[in-house]
Design an enzyme around this catalytic site. Sequence first.
Site, PDB file in Angstrom:
ATOM      1  CE  LYS A  29      -1.730   2.544   3.216  1.00 38.36           C
ATOM      2  NZ  LYS A  29      -1.549   3.895   2.483  1.00 38.36           N
ATOM      3  CD  GLU A  46      12.603   3.798   8.902  1.00 40.32           C
ATOM      4  OE1 GLU A  46      12.709   4.863   9.414  1.00 40.32           O
ATOM      5  OE2 GLU A  46      12.568   4.052   7.333  1.00 40.32           O
ATOM      6  CB  CYS A  64      13.253   9.053   8.936  1.00 39.89           C
ATOM      7  SG  CYS A  64      13.777   7.700   8.213  1.00 39.89           S
ATOM      8  CD  GLU A  67      10.628  12.529  11.656  1.00 40.88           C
ATOM      9  OE1 GLU A  67      11.404  11.976  11.098  1.00 40.88           O
ATOM     10  OE2 GLU A  67       9.496  12.033  11.994  1.00 40.88           O
TER      11      GLU A  67
END
Length: 492
Positions: free
Chosen positions: A185, A259, A293, A392
């Site tokens: 997906k 992750e 990331c 983040e």
Amino acid sequence: MTVTTQPGTELDRTRFFIDGHWVEPRGTDTHVAVEAATEVPLGTAALGTAADIDAAVRAARRALDEGTWGRTTTTERAAVMRRFADALAARAEATSTLVSRENGMPIGLSNAFNGAAPAGLLQMYADLIEALPLESVRPSPSGSTVVRREPVGVVGAITPWNYPQVLAMMKVAPALAAGCTVVLKPSPETALDGYVLGDAAIEAGLPPGVLNIVMAGREAGAALVSHPLVDKIAFTGSTAAGRLIGAECGRLIRRCTLELGGKSAAVVLDDADLDTFVAGLGDASFQNNGQTCTVQSRILAPRSCYDEIVDAVAGFARSMTVGDPLDPAVTCGPMASQAQLDRVLGYIDLGRNSAARLVCGGGRPAGLDRGWFVEPTVFADVDNAERIAQEEIFGPVITITPYDGDDEAVRLANDTEYGLGGSVWTTDEERGLTVARRVRTGTIGVNYYLQDLGAPFGGMKASGIGRELGPEALDNYLEFKSIYASSAQLAR
């Protein structure tokens, strides 16, 4: 963006890849993909529903339970995977360009991660599985035990928009090598490029149902996570989404690898060579316009040379070329979407309203009125407890925090809920390795940061569970079975 009508283009993807064929969607919603640098529509993609996910999962289940993929020899699987790699390599240039148009990734980086890397990963895992004995025999008190590696089953792979091709293949390649079947997906933010994998799979002769692709939003993604015929979820994305997925997999006693996010630190020691540090900033702290990331968006600088480091980072940020990601000279493209631009600008406003000092950047670049561009931005004198140092941002926004001594540097580096990337900068490599070993993070570089696709990758703390890449990733897609026998022959 959901619409019911849209002018057709050659990039439209209005069907899903299920059971080896392009099939019509069960629903009617569509998503318009918009070019990040121009805000011009690229094409239209169908948005999947829970019914589309169900069809894809059932195709994967049939391929696993009734098909031959999981029962093929490793040599046979490896041969198909190498053909798959060749088919992707033939499409690499067009795929890289498409991704750069979708999410703003500079084309040189896209060539590496969306063009070359997916084919390389298929080749790597084909080689690894071909060399791995699937059975071994051990003596036991009652005779012998056959220890057998078997595929974990149907894998639901959910991938984000920032590195869409390589992050998909980091899951698909080891899963296929292990003999699993997959439902992929992709994210709507990169709605078009994922189906290149379907085209290449057909060309390679991948058996029907082994790989299925349904682009969809969060509700359909949740249906994939909770589907009773799925055996494992492999997810890359935000920590917030990862918590929900991990909780659901825990409830269902279902394997998962997660992750997740990061807020990594670059620790500049007092003996660092600033030329080396500046030369590595592009990969370590600004890669993919900050939409990575692992970027080291927190820079920890010793007070003894603090001003020099602030000036060096600001000079690098000012030197970056912001513009069309398809121009090889551009080093900072746009954000991937209006929502991402708004998020980054919101964090810049937080920084402006804090005690931090804005050194450079801080807004939209002059002369770029269209496209989701933001200036590379540097804040100095940032308290590590500030939100811009803890959360983040996922854009080209850097914070610089002073410290005294290696112990405080390590404490500040670890003072975050995340633990995904990091770097240490020093002229004394042994000292750098000592500091790197003390930082609680899944990956860290000494005097550079470049991901090694042949080594395990993943996070500690809120940055995730499990590891991708390297030989270690295969274990995520294999179950170990012990067969007790009076005697046994070693088999493959």
